[in-house]
Design a protein around this motif. Sequence first.
Motif, PDB file in Angstrom:
ATOM      1  N   LEU A  77     -31.691   0.996 -71.763  1.00  0.00           N
ATOM      2  CA  LEU A  77     -30.959   2.047 -72.465  1.00  0.00           C
ATOM      3  C   LEU A  77     -29.495   1.674 -72.670  1.00  0.00           C
ATOM      4  O   LEU A  77     -28.835   2.167 -73.577  1.00  0.00           O
ATOM      5  CB  LEU A  77     -31.057   3.368 -71.689  1.00  0.00           C
ATOM      6  CG  LEU A  77     -32.447   4.010 -71.611  1.00  0.00           C
ATOM      7  CD1 LEU A  77     -32.393   5.298 -70.790  1.00  0.00           C
ATOM      8  CD2 LEU A  77     -32.990   4.300 -73.001  1.00  0.00           C
ATOM      9  N   SER A  78     -28.977   0.784 -71.820  1.00  0.00           N
ATOM     10  CA  SER A  78     -27.568   0.402 -71.931  1.00  0.00           C
ATOM     11  C   SER A  78     -27.288  -0.478 -73.138  1.00  0.00           C
ATOM     12  O   SER A  78     -26.131  -0.721 -73.472  1.00  0.00           O
ATOM     13  CB  SER A  78     -27.122  -0.327 -70.651  1.00  0.00           C
ATOM     14  OG  SER A  78     -27.742  -1.595 -70.544  1.00  0.00           O
ATOM     15  N   VAL A  79     -28.331  -0.950 -73.806  1.00  0.00           N
ATOM     16  CA  VAL A  79     -28.124  -1.769 -75.005  1.00  0.00           C
ATOM     17  C   VAL A  79     -27.337  -0.981 -76.051  1.00  0.00           C
ATOM     18  O   VAL A  79     -26.466  -1.525 -76.740  1.00  0.00           O
ATOM     19  CB  VAL A  79     -29.474  -2.240 -75.576  1.00  0.00           C
ATOM     20  CG1 VAL A  79     -29.283  -2.915 -76.936  1.00  0.00           C
ATOM     21  CG2 VAL A  79     -30.141  -3.213 -74.614  1.00  0.00           C
ATOM     22  N   ASP A  80     -27.636   0.321 -76.167  1.00  0.00           N
ATOM     23  CA  ASP A  80     -26.880   1.151 -77.105  1.00  0.00           C
ATOM     24  C   ASP A  80     -25.402   1.197 -76.742  1.00  0.00           C
ATOM     25  O   ASP A  80     -24.534   1.240 -77.620  1.00  0.00           O
ATOM     26  CB  ASP A  80     -27.448   2.578 -77.143  1.00  0.00           C
ATOM     27  CG  ASP A  80     -28.519   2.724 -78.216  1.00  0.00           C
ATOM     28  OD1 ASP A  80     -28.742   1.752 -78.962  1.00  0.00           O
ATOM     29  OD2 ASP A  80     -29.131   3.799 -78.296  1.00  0.00           O
ATOM     30  N   ASN A  81     -25.106   1.204 -75.445  1.00  0.00           N
ATOM     31  CA  ASN A  81     -23.708   1.181 -75.010  1.00  0.00           C
ATOM     32  C   ASN A  81     -22.996  -0.056 -75.534  1.00  0.00           C
ATOM     33  O   ASN A  81     -21.823  -0.004 -75.905  1.00  0.00           O
ATOM     34  CB  ASN A  81     -23.619   1.188 -73.476  1.00  0.00           C
ATOM     35  CG  ASN A  81     -24.178   2.446 -72.854  1.00  0.00           C
ATOM     36  OD1 ASN A  81     -25.319   2.826 -73.116  1.00  0.00           O
ATOM     37  ND2 ASN A  81     -23.398   3.081 -72.005  1.00  0.00           N
ATOM     38  N   LEU A  82     -23.699  -1.191 -75.557  1.00  0.00           N
ATOM     39  CA  LEU A  82     -23.083  -2.439 -75.989  1.00  0.00           C
ATOM     40  C   LEU A  82     -22.635  -2.361 -77.440  1.00  0.00           C
ATOM     41  O   LEU A  82     -21.551  -2.834 -77.797  1.00  0.00           O
ATOM     42  CB  LEU A  82     -24.058  -3.608 -75.797  1.00  0.00           C
ATOM     43  CG  LEU A  82     -24.625  -3.808 -74.386  1.00  0.00           C
ATOM     44  CD1 LEU A  82     -25.483  -5.069 -74.350  1.00  0.00           C
ATOM     45  CD2 LEU A  82     -23.518  -3.884 -73.351  1.00  0.00           C
ATOM     46  N   GLU A 249     -26.866  -8.157 -83.207  1.00  0.00           N
ATOM     47  CA  GLU A 249     -27.521  -7.839 -84.468  1.00  0.00           C
ATOM     48  C   GLU A 249     -28.792  -8.659 -84.677  1.00  0.00           C
ATOM     49  O   GLU A 249     -29.626  -8.314 -85.507  1.00  0.00           O
ATOM     50  CB  GLU A 249     -26.546  -8.051 -85.620  1.00  0.00           C
ATOM     51  CG  GLU A 249     -25.418  -7.025 -85.628  1.00  0.00           C
ATOM     52  CD  GLU A 249     -24.532  -7.139 -86.853  1.00  0.00           C
ATOM     53  OE1 GLU A 249     -24.697  -8.123 -87.600  1.00  0.00           O
ATOM     54  OE2 GLU A 249     -23.703  -6.253 -87.059  1.00  0.00           O
ATOM     55  N   LYS A 250     -28.941  -9.759 -83.946  1.00  0.00           N
ATOM     56  CA  LYS A 250     -30.162 -10.548 -84.075  1.00  0.00           C
ATOM     57  C   LYS A 250     -31.375  -9.791 -83.539  1.00  0.00           C
ATOM     58  O   LYS A 250     -32.485  -9.951 -84.027  1.00  0.00           O
ATOM     59  CB  LYS A 250     -30.024 -11.875 -83.314  1.00  0.00           C
ATOM     60  CG  LYS A 250     -29.027 -12.843 -83.936  1.00  0.00           C
ATOM     61  CD  LYS A 250     -29.005 -14.155 -83.166  1.00  0.00           C
ATOM     62  CE  LYS A 250     -28.013 -15.132 -83.777  1.00  0.00           C
ATOM     63  NZ  LYS A 250     -27.959 -16.424 -83.037  1.00  0.00           N
ATOM     64  N   PHE A 251     -31.160  -8.960 -82.508  1.00  0.00           N
ATOM     65  CA  PHE A 251     -32.263  -8.229 -81.894  1.00  0.00           C
ATOM     66  C   PHE A 251     -32.403  -6.861 -82.572  1.00  0.00           C
ATOM     67  O   PHE A 251     -32.256  -5.814 -81.943  1.00  0.00           O
ATOM     68  CB  PHE A 251     -32.033  -8.089 -80.393  1.00  0.00           C
ATOM     69  CG  PHE A 251     -31.844  -9.404 -79.687  1.00  0.00           C
ATOM     70  CD1 PHE A 251     -32.888 -10.314 -79.621  1.00  0.00           C
ATOM     71  CD2 PHE A 251     -30.634  -9.744 -79.121  1.00  0.00           C
ATOM     72  CE1 PHE A 251     -32.729 -11.537 -78.978  1.00  0.00           C
ATOM     73  CE2 PHE A 251     -30.463 -10.962 -78.472  1.00  0.00           C
ATOM     74  CZ  PHE A 251     -31.513 -11.865 -78.405  1.00  0.00           C
ATOM     75  N   TYR A 252     -32.723  -6.888 -83.861  1.00  0.00           N
ATOM     76  CA  TYR A 252     -32.729  -5.665 -84.657  1.00  0.00           C
ATOM     77  C   TYR A 252     -33.894  -4.741 -84.309  1.00  0.00           C
ATOM     78  O   TYR A 252     -33.879  -3.558 -84.647  1.00  0.00           O
ATOM     79  CB  TYR A 252     -32.776  -6.013 -86.154  1.00  0.00           C
ATOM     80  CG  TYR A 252     -34.059  -6.695 -86.597  1.00  0.00           C
ATOM     81  CD1 TYR A 252     -35.099  -5.958 -87.174  1.00  0.00           C
ATOM     82  CD2 TYR A 252     -34.234  -8.063 -86.444  1.00  0.00           C
ATOM     83  CE1 TYR A 252     -36.270  -6.565 -87.574  1.00  0.00           C
ATOM     84  CE2 TYR A 252     -35.402  -8.680 -86.840  1.00  0.00           C
ATOM     85  CZ  TYR A 252     -36.420  -7.936 -87.405  1.00  0.00           C
ATOM     86  OH  TYR A 252     -37.589  -8.537 -87.794  1.00  0.00           O
ATOM     87  N   LEU A 253     -34.900  -5.266 -83.610  1.00  0.00           N
ATOM     88  CA  LEU A 253     -36.047  -4.433 -83.234  1.00  0.00           C
ATOM     89  C   LEU A 253     -35.821  -3.676 -81.926  1.00  0.00           C
ATOM     90  O   LEU A 253     -36.662  -2.861 -81.547  1.00  0.00           O
ATOM     91  CB  LEU A 253     -37.307  -5.300 -83.107  1.00  0.00           C
ATOM     92  CG  LEU A 253     -37.845  -5.915 -84.407  1.00  0.00           C
ATOM     93  CD1 LEU A 253     -39.040  -6.800 -84.125  1.00  0.00           C
ATOM     94  CD2 LEU A 253     -38.235  -4.812 -85.393  1.00  0.00           C
ATOM     95  N   LEU A 254     -34.701  -3.935 -81.257  1.00  0.00           N
ATOM     96  CA  LEU A 254     -34.458  -3.264 -79.980  1.00  0.00           C
ATOM     97  C   LEU A 254     -34.363  -1.750 -80.134  1.00  0.00           C
ATOM     98  O   LEU A 254     -34.804  -1.004 -79.259  1.00  0.00           O
ATOM     99  CB  LEU A 254     -33.181  -3.809 -79.337  1.00  0.00           C
ATOM    100  CG  LEU A 254     -33.342  -5.067 -78.488  1.00  0.00           C
ATOM    101  CD1 LEU A 254     -31.996  -5.520 -77.950  1.00  0.00           C
ATOM    102  CD2 LEU A 254     -34.320  -4.845 -77.337  1.00  0.00           C
ATOM    103  N   ASP A 255     -33.766  -1.286 -81.238  1.00  0.00           N
ATOM    104  CA  ASP A 255     -33.672   0.156 -81.448  1.00  0.00           C
ATOM    105  C   ASP A 255     -35.050   0.803 -81.474  1.00  0.00           C
ATOM    106  O   ASP A 255     -35.251   1.887 -80.914  1.00  0.00           O
ATOM    107  CB  ASP A 255     -32.929   0.460 -82.751  1.00  0.00           C
ATOM    108  CG  ASP A 255     -31.430   0.566 -82.536  1.00  0.00           C
ATOM    109  OD1 ASP A 255     -30.994   0.463 -81.370  1.00  0.00           O
ATOM    110  OD2 ASP A 255     -30.697   0.749 -83.519  1.00  0.00           O
ATOM    111  N   LYS A 256     -35.990   0.141 -82.138  1.00  0.00           N
ATOM    112  CA  LYS A 256     -37.355   0.694 -82.204  1.00  0.00           C
ATOM    113  C   LYS A 256     -38.004   0.670 -80.822  1.00  0.00           C
ATOM    114  O   LYS A 256     -38.726   1.597 -80.441  1.00  0.00           O
ATOM    115  CB  LYS A 256     -38.182  -0.095 -83.211  1.00  0.00           C
ATOM    116  CG  LYS A 256     -37.722   0.078 -84.662  1.00  0.00           C
ATOM    117  CD  LYS A 256     -38.586  -0.696 -85.617  1.00  0.00           C
ATOM    118  CE  LYS A 256     -38.189  -0.420 -87.060  1.00  0.00           C
ATOM    119  NZ  LYS A 256     -36.784  -0.726 -87.352  1.00  0.00           N
TER     120      LYS A 256
END
Length: 340
Positions: A77-82, A249-256
């Motif tokens: 969940l902390s990926v969004d923080n980044l 931005e390379k890991f664009y599928l992380l949001d999904k």
Amino acid sequence: MSVPLWAWVAFAAVVVVMLAIDLLAHRGAHTIKFKEAAIWSAIWVGVSMIFALVVGLTLGAGPAVDFTTAYLLEKSLSVDNLFVFALIFGYFKVPREFQHRVLFFGVIGALVFRGIFLGAGVAVVSQFTAILFVFGAILLWSAFKLIRGGEDDAVDPGKSVAVRLLRRVIPISDEYHGAKFFFVEAGKRIGTPLLAVVVAVEAADLIFAVDSVPAVLAVSDSAFIVYTSNAFAILGLRALYFLLAGMLEKFYLLDKALAFILAFIGAKLFLQAAHKTISTSIPEIPTLVSLGVIVAALTIAVVGSLRHPQSSEPEPEPEPAVGGGELTPQLAGRTPVDMD
């Protein structure tokens, strides 16, 4: 789960010692490069896993699995923080050599506020189990917003209520003064933009706690497990930012993947609440299953993003922010990180 006092003391000692080592290692302002960030990320993950092992040896396998699941959940969940950190740093044009200092103080504040929120959450759940339905709804709504792809104005640095309130309390200069948060001019104490950045980072973390706290309470209702897992995830957040900031931005599928994880945990909370308030015949999702789902979702997202990269399009030039004599940084792109 009854946790002995020595466990809390040992946890506090580990945190204090590691923070002291981290602060000593970064006592001089400098740009955090990829290699240094990778080393520190490995250190924080290693310390967290050693702590999970100690939990397993002293408190049992169940609490160890709960800690690991909660830790990985909070880490994901902390990926969004980044992304938000990168946005804030770009908006305020924070020099890269001062970004670690900002995040260090941001982590200290996050440890305090998360402790308050998690303590309140555990207390409320223990008294009102039905609140889990509300928490589940919050997570499902968050998953829907991620899928929709809408931006939350609450984390827009230009619209931050916390930063606007700060300016009412103390004047904020337009210029950085090294790594200082304050300076004195004509006998008057004035804040630097670095202080505004710390406040913006803290405000963003409070917003993300709305998702984080209900999510971790779906894994365990033990104050020890939920707080320590949150703390270790937060402590490793700075190194993770400098490790991934140039590659987010390379890991664009992380949001999904995060949307799926939030929806899954939301459903887990609904089943958990129904099991406790409606009928014990309603099954709950075991923590080991949750751990497997989280690992699988993140793995698929990362591998899928790397194997099927997005086509890059040139971004438009940022327009200068408008201000009335106040701090007027420009909204820049995400802050790059040296990769050597």
